[in-house]
Write a protein that holds these residues in place. Structure first.
Motif, PDB file in Angstrom:
ATOM      1  N   LEU A  47       0.822  -1.209   0.000  1.00 19.52           N
ATOM      2  CA  LEU A  47       0.000   0.000   0.000  1.00 19.52           C
ATOM      3  C   LEU A  47       0.861   1.267   0.000  1.00 19.52           C
ATOM      4  O   LEU A  47       0.545   2.247  -0.670  1.00 19.52           O
ATOM      5  CB  LEU A  47      -0.944   0.001   1.206  1.00 19.52           C
ATOM      6  CG  LEU A  47      -2.029  -1.069   1.206  1.00 19.52           C
ATOM      7  CD1 LEU A  47      -2.783  -1.069   2.535  1.00 19.52           C
ATOM      8  CD2 LEU A  47      -3.001  -0.842   0.049  1.00 19.52           C
ATOM      9  N   LEU A  48       1.954   1.230   0.740  1.00 20.42           N
ATOM     10  CA  LEU A  48       2.847   2.395   0.777  1.00 20.42           C
ATOM     11  C   LEU A  48       3.534   2.618  -0.560  1.00 20.42           C
ATOM     12  O   LEU A  48       3.852   3.761  -0.901  1.00 20.42           O
ATOM     13  CB  LEU A  48       3.901   2.222   1.869  1.00 20.42           C
ATOM     14  CG  LEU A  48       3.454   2.480   3.295  1.00 20.42           C
ATOM     15  CD1 LEU A  48       4.602   2.218   4.262  1.00 20.42           C
ATOM     16  CD2 LEU A  48       2.950   3.893   3.468  1.00 20.42           C
ATOM     17  N   LEU A  49       3.784   1.548  -1.287  1.00 19.36           N
ATOM     18  CA  LEU A  49       4.485   1.674  -2.562  1.00 19.36           C
ATOM     19  C   LEU A  49       3.702   2.549  -3.530  1.00 19.36           C
ATOM     20  O   LEU A  49       4.285   3.264  -4.332  1.00 19.36           O
ATOM     21  CB  LEU A  49       4.735   0.290  -3.170  1.00 19.36           C
ATOM     22  CG  LEU A  49       5.696   0.234  -4.341  1.00 19.36           C
ATOM     23  CD1 LEU A  49       7.030   0.838  -3.957  1.00 19.36           C
ATOM     24  CD2 LEU A  49       5.883  -1.194  -4.796  1.00 19.36           C
ATOM     25  N   GLY A  50       2.380   2.536  -3.429  1.00 18.19           N
ATOM     26  CA  GLY A  50       1.581   3.398  -4.279  1.00 18.19           C
ATOM     27  C   GLY A  50       1.565   4.840  -3.820  1.00 18.19           C
ATOM     28  O   GLY A  50       1.344   5.758  -4.601  1.00 18.19           O
ATOM     29  N   GLY A  54       9.366   4.590  -4.560  1.00 21.23           N
ATOM     30  CA  GLY A  54      10.256   3.490  -4.190  1.00 21.23           C
ATOM     31  C   GLY A  54      11.637   3.946  -3.776  1.00 21.23           C
ATOM     32  O   GLY A  54      12.275   3.327  -2.924  1.00 21.23           O
ATOM     33  N   ILE A  55      12.113   5.042  -4.350  1.00 22.44           N
ATOM     34  CA  ILE A  55      13.447   5.554  -4.026  1.00 22.44           C
ATOM     35  C   ILE A  55      13.534   5.970  -2.552  1.00 22.44           C
ATOM     36  O   ILE A  55      14.604   5.969  -1.963  1.00 22.44           O
ATOM     37  CB  ILE A  55      13.831   6.726  -4.974  1.00 22.44           C
ATOM     38  CG1 ILE A  55      15.307   7.066  -4.869  1.00 22.44           C
ATOM     39  CG2 ILE A  55      13.022   7.946  -4.693  1.00 22.44           C
ATOM     40  CD1 ILE A  55      16.116   6.402  -5.923  1.00 22.44           C
ATOM     41  N   VAL A  56      12.416   6.314  -1.948  1.00 23.51           N
ATOM     42  CA  VAL A  56      12.368   6.682  -0.530  1.00 23.51           C
ATOM     43  C   VAL A  56      11.989   5.472   0.326  1.00 23.51           C
ATOM     44  O   VAL A  56      12.560   5.254   1.390  1.00 23.51           O
ATOM     45  CB  VAL A  56      11.350   7.826  -0.307  1.00 23.51           C
ATOM     46  CG1 VAL A  56      11.194   8.147   1.167  1.00 23.51           C
ATOM     47  CG2 VAL A  56      11.750   9.062  -1.099  1.00 23.51           C
ATOM     48  N   LEU A  57      11.050   4.686  -0.163  1.00 22.87           N
ATOM     49  CA  LEU A  57      10.501   3.577   0.612  1.00 22.87           C
ATOM     50  C   LEU A  57      11.511   2.454   0.835  1.00 22.87           C
ATOM     51  O   LEU A  57      11.644   1.955   1.958  1.00 22.87           O
ATOM     52  CB  LEU A  57       9.250   3.028  -0.086  1.00 22.87           C
ATOM     53  CG  LEU A  57       8.471   1.961   0.669  1.00 22.87           C
ATOM     54  CD1 LEU A  57       7.933   2.523   1.975  1.00 22.87           C
ATOM     55  CD2 LEU A  57       7.343   1.440  -0.182  1.00 22.87           C
ATOM     56  N   ILE A  58      12.254   2.071  -0.177  1.00 27.79           N
ATOM     57  CA  ILE A  58      13.177   0.937  -0.062  1.00 27.79           C
ATOM     58  C   ILE A  58      14.267   1.195   0.979  1.00 27.79           C
ATOM     59  O   ILE A  58      14.490   0.355   1.861  1.00 27.79           O
ATOM     60  CB  ILE A  58      13.776   0.575  -1.443  1.00 27.79           C
ATOM     61  CG1 ILE A  58      12.665   0.213  -2.427  1.00 27.79           C
ATOM     62  CG2 ILE A  58      14.813  -0.533  -1.321  1.00 27.79           C
ATOM     63  CD1 ILE A  58      11.848  -0.991  -2.048  1.00 27.79           C
ATOM     64  N   PRO A  59      14.984   2.327   0.938  1.00 29.68           N
ATOM     65  CA  PRO A  59      15.976   2.561   1.998  1.00 29.68           C
ATOM     66  C   PRO A  59      15.344   2.642   3.391  1.00 29.68           C
ATOM     67  O   PRO A  59      15.935   2.187   4.373  1.00 29.68           O
ATOM     68  CB  PRO A  59      16.609   3.901   1.627  1.00 29.68           C
ATOM     69  CG  PRO A  59      16.367   4.037   0.174  1.00 29.68           C
ATOM     70  CD  PRO A  59      15.054   3.359  -0.085  1.00 29.68           C
ATOM     71  N   GLY A  60      14.148   3.202   3.454  1.00 34.88           N
ATOM     72  CA  GLY A  60      13.467   3.265   4.746  1.00 34.88           C
ATOM     73  C   GLY A  60      13.150   1.889   5.292  1.00 34.88           C
ATOM     74  O   GLY A  60      13.341   1.620   6.480  1.00 34.88           O
ATOM     75  N   LEU A  61      12.685   0.997   4.429  1.00 28.55           N
ATOM     76  CA  LEU A  61      12.387  -0.373   4.858  1.00 28.55           C
ATOM     77  C   LEU A  61      13.659  -1.154   5.162  1.00 28.55           C
ATOM     78  O   LEU A  61      13.653  -2.052   6.002  1.00 28.55           O
ATOM     79  CB  LEU A  61      11.560  -1.089   3.792  1.00 28.55           C
ATOM     80  CG  LEU A  61      10.132  -0.574   3.608  1.00 28.55           C
ATOM     81  CD1 LEU A  61       9.463  -1.267   2.429  1.00 28.55           C
ATOM     82  CD2 LEU A  61       9.323  -0.768   4.870  1.00 28.55           C
TER      83      LEU A  61
END
Length: 83
Positions: A47-50, A54-61
């Motif tokens: 849900l967050l990916l939408g 992704g450039i922010v979400l992946i390092p955060g995860l």
């Protein structure tokens, strides 16, 4: 090449006693919690990916397991003694 492990090395060498009798029931609960967390994390991450690029979400995860590993290592470190 022959395997050097002893046959049955993973089997229990002593009978269950006392509080260990409920072992299989407890291990079922212990498996359910990580499975539920993984499923919830996958759904929430999807849900967050939408909503978040992704450039922010992946390092955060990626920080989540790093922080967890740091906390585990710090917790498992032996206490320093003063002489």
């Amino acid at each position: 090449m022959a395997c050097s492990a002893r046959p049955g090395w993973a089997s229990r060498s002593r009978p269950l006693s006392g509080g260990e009798a409920e072992g299989p029931a407890r291990s079922g609960k212990l498996r359910l919690v990580p499975v539920a967390g993984s499923v919830a994390g996958a759904v929430f991450g999807g849900l967050l990916l939408g909503a978040i690029p992704g450039i922010v979400l992946i390092p955060g995860l990626a920080l989540i397991p790093l922080i967890s590993a740091f906390k585990t290592a710090r917790h498992a470190a032996p206490a320093k003694t003063t002489a």
